[in-house]
Structures are given as C-alpha cells and as structure tokens.
Design a protein around this motif. Structure first.
Motif, short mmCIF file in Angstrom:
data_model
loop_
_atom_site.label_atom_id
_atom_site.label_comp_id
_atom_site.label_asym_id
_atom_site.label_seq_id
_atom_site.Cartn_x
_atom_site.Cartn_y
_atom_site.Cartn_z
N GLN A 29 -14.19 -0.80 1.22
CA GLN A 29 -13.99 0.01 0.02
C GLN A 29 -12.51 0.19 -0.23
O GLN A 29 -11.83 0.88 0.52
N ALA A 30 -12.01 -0.45 -1.29
CA ALA A 30 -10.61 -0.28 -1.67
C ALA A 30 -10.51 0.85 -2.68
O ALA A 30 -11.35 0.99 -3.57
N SER A 31 -9.48 1.66 -2.52
CA SER A 31 -9.28 2.80 -3.42
C SER A 31 -7.79 3.10 -3.54
O SER A 31 -6.97 2.56 -2.80
N GLY A 32 -7.46 3.99 -4.46
CA GLY A 32 -6.08 4.43 -4.61
C GLY A 32 -5.36 3.85 -5.80
O GLY A 32 -4.20 4.20 -6.05
N GLY A 33 -6.01 2.97 -6.54
CA GLY A 33 -5.38 2.40 -7.71
C GLY A 33 -5.23 3.42 -8.83
O GLY A 33 -5.79 4.51 -8.78
N GLY A 34 -4.46 3.04 -9.84
CA GLY A 34 -4.26 3.93 -10.96
C GLY A 34 -3.10 3.47 -11.82
O GLY A 34 -2.60 2.36 -11.66
N SER B 65 5.43 4.74 -7.07
CA SER B 65 4.76 4.36 -5.83
C SER B 65 3.27 4.66 -5.90
O SER B 65 2.84 5.57 -6.62
N LEU B 66 2.52 3.91 -5.14
CA LEU B 66 1.09 4.15 -4.94
C LEU B 66 0.74 3.73 -3.53
O LEU B 66 1.37 2.83 -2.97
N ARG B 67 -0.29 4.37 -2.98
CA ARG B 67 -0.81 3.92 -1.70
C ARG B 67 -2.28 3.57 -1.87
O ARG B 67 -3.09 4.40 -2.25
N LEU B 68 -2.59 2.33 -1.56
CA LEU B 68 -3.97 1.88 -1.58
C LEU B 68 -4.57 2.03 -0.19
O LEU B 68 -3.87 1.89 0.82
N SER B 69 -5.86 2.29 -0.16
CA SER B 69 -6.58 2.39 1.10
C SER B 69 -7.74 1.41 1.09
O SER B 69 -8.33 1.14 0.05
N CYS B 70 -8.05 0.90 2.27
CA CYS B 70 -9.20 0.02 2.46
C CYS B 70 -9.98 0.57 3.64
O CYS B 70 -9.52 0.50 4.77
N ALA B 71 -11.14 1.13 3.35
CA ALA B 71 -11.98 1.72 4.39
C ALA B 71 -13.15 0.80 4.68
O ALA B 71 -13.75 0.23 3.76
N ALA C 8 -8.41 4.21 14.25
CA ALA C 8 -9.29 5.35 14.52
C ALA C 8 -10.05 5.77 13.27
O ALA C 8 -11.17 6.29 13.36
N LYS C 9 -9.44 5.55 12.12
CA LYS C 9 -10.09 5.90 10.84
C LYS C 9 -10.72 4.68 10.17
O LYS C 9 -11.25 4.80 9.07
N ASN C 10 -10.62 3.53 10.84
CA ASN C 10 -11.20 2.31 10.26
C ASN C 10 -10.64 2.05 8.86
O ASN C 10 -11.37 1.64 7.94
#
Length: 120
Positions: A4-9, A16-22, A74-76
């Motif tokens: 699951q990719a998130s953080g776009g906008g 700056s932006l930070r994207l996450s991939c869970a 640890a947070k995958n």
C-alpha cells in the motif's frame, strides 16, 4: 500479499513529501524494496531502491541528492522522502518488493500507485 503506497498529494515546487509503502502478507524484511514512477505520457521508470539489510541504496540520477529511501522493518514500511521537488517529479509513484535492482523484473510484488503533483 499487498503493498500500500500512500502520502502523495499536491505540493509546490521546492517543497517536500514523504511517501510510505506498507506491506501485509509478506515478510518485508526479507525483500528489497523499490520505488518507481510513471510521469504523464511516459513509461514507468526506476526511482530508488533499498536492500533488505539496509546496507545498499540505489537512486536514479534524476533524483539523487533530493530523494532518500529508508525502511523500518519493525513497521513493515519503506519510505521515500522527496525534497526540492520539481514539476517534472509529477507522477504516479509505485512501490515494489523483491530483489534489489533497477529493472522491473526484479520485483515480484507491486502496490497501487500514489499520485504526486508538483505545481504552483
């Protein structure tokens, strides 16, 4: 298996932006993770990747020095910190898990994309 990719906008140039991939359903710690992007009218392209043991990171020349890939096993979750964003960074960003590499064939799991728009 899901990524699951998130953080776009929407962000202004220079921002700056930070994207996450869970990840769920896989042991993320055993996989390298890569970020790719597809800019409007272009094919999907490699952005950055990080090895499973944190020892190696790889970047496309176009983002080197501006983007930083990191992971928290640890947070995958894997992150893509993007700084000094440019309009040409506008794209749908995808994360993928598999073997470390720049080619898409190295990755067996793909997430859906998250849209990043850099515009004033």
């Amino acid at each position: 298996v899901q990524l699951q990719a998130s953080g776009g906008g929407l962000v202004q140039p220079g921002g700056s932006l930070r994207l996450s991939c869970a990840a769920s359903g896989i042991i993320f710690v055993g996989k390298a993770v890569g970020w790719y992007r597809q800019r409007p009218g272009n094919e999907r392209e490699f952005v950055a990747a990080i090895s499973r043991n944190l020892g190696t990171t790889v970047y496309a020349d176009s983002v080197k020095g501006r983007f930083t890939i990191s992971r928290d096993n640890a947070k995958n979750t894997v992150y893509l910190q993007m700084r000094s964003l440019k309009p040409q960074d506008t794209a749908v960003y995808y994360c993928a898990a598999g073997l470390l590499g720049r080619t898409e064939s190295a990755y067996e799991y793909w997430g859906q994309g998250t849209l990043v728009t850099v515009s004033s």
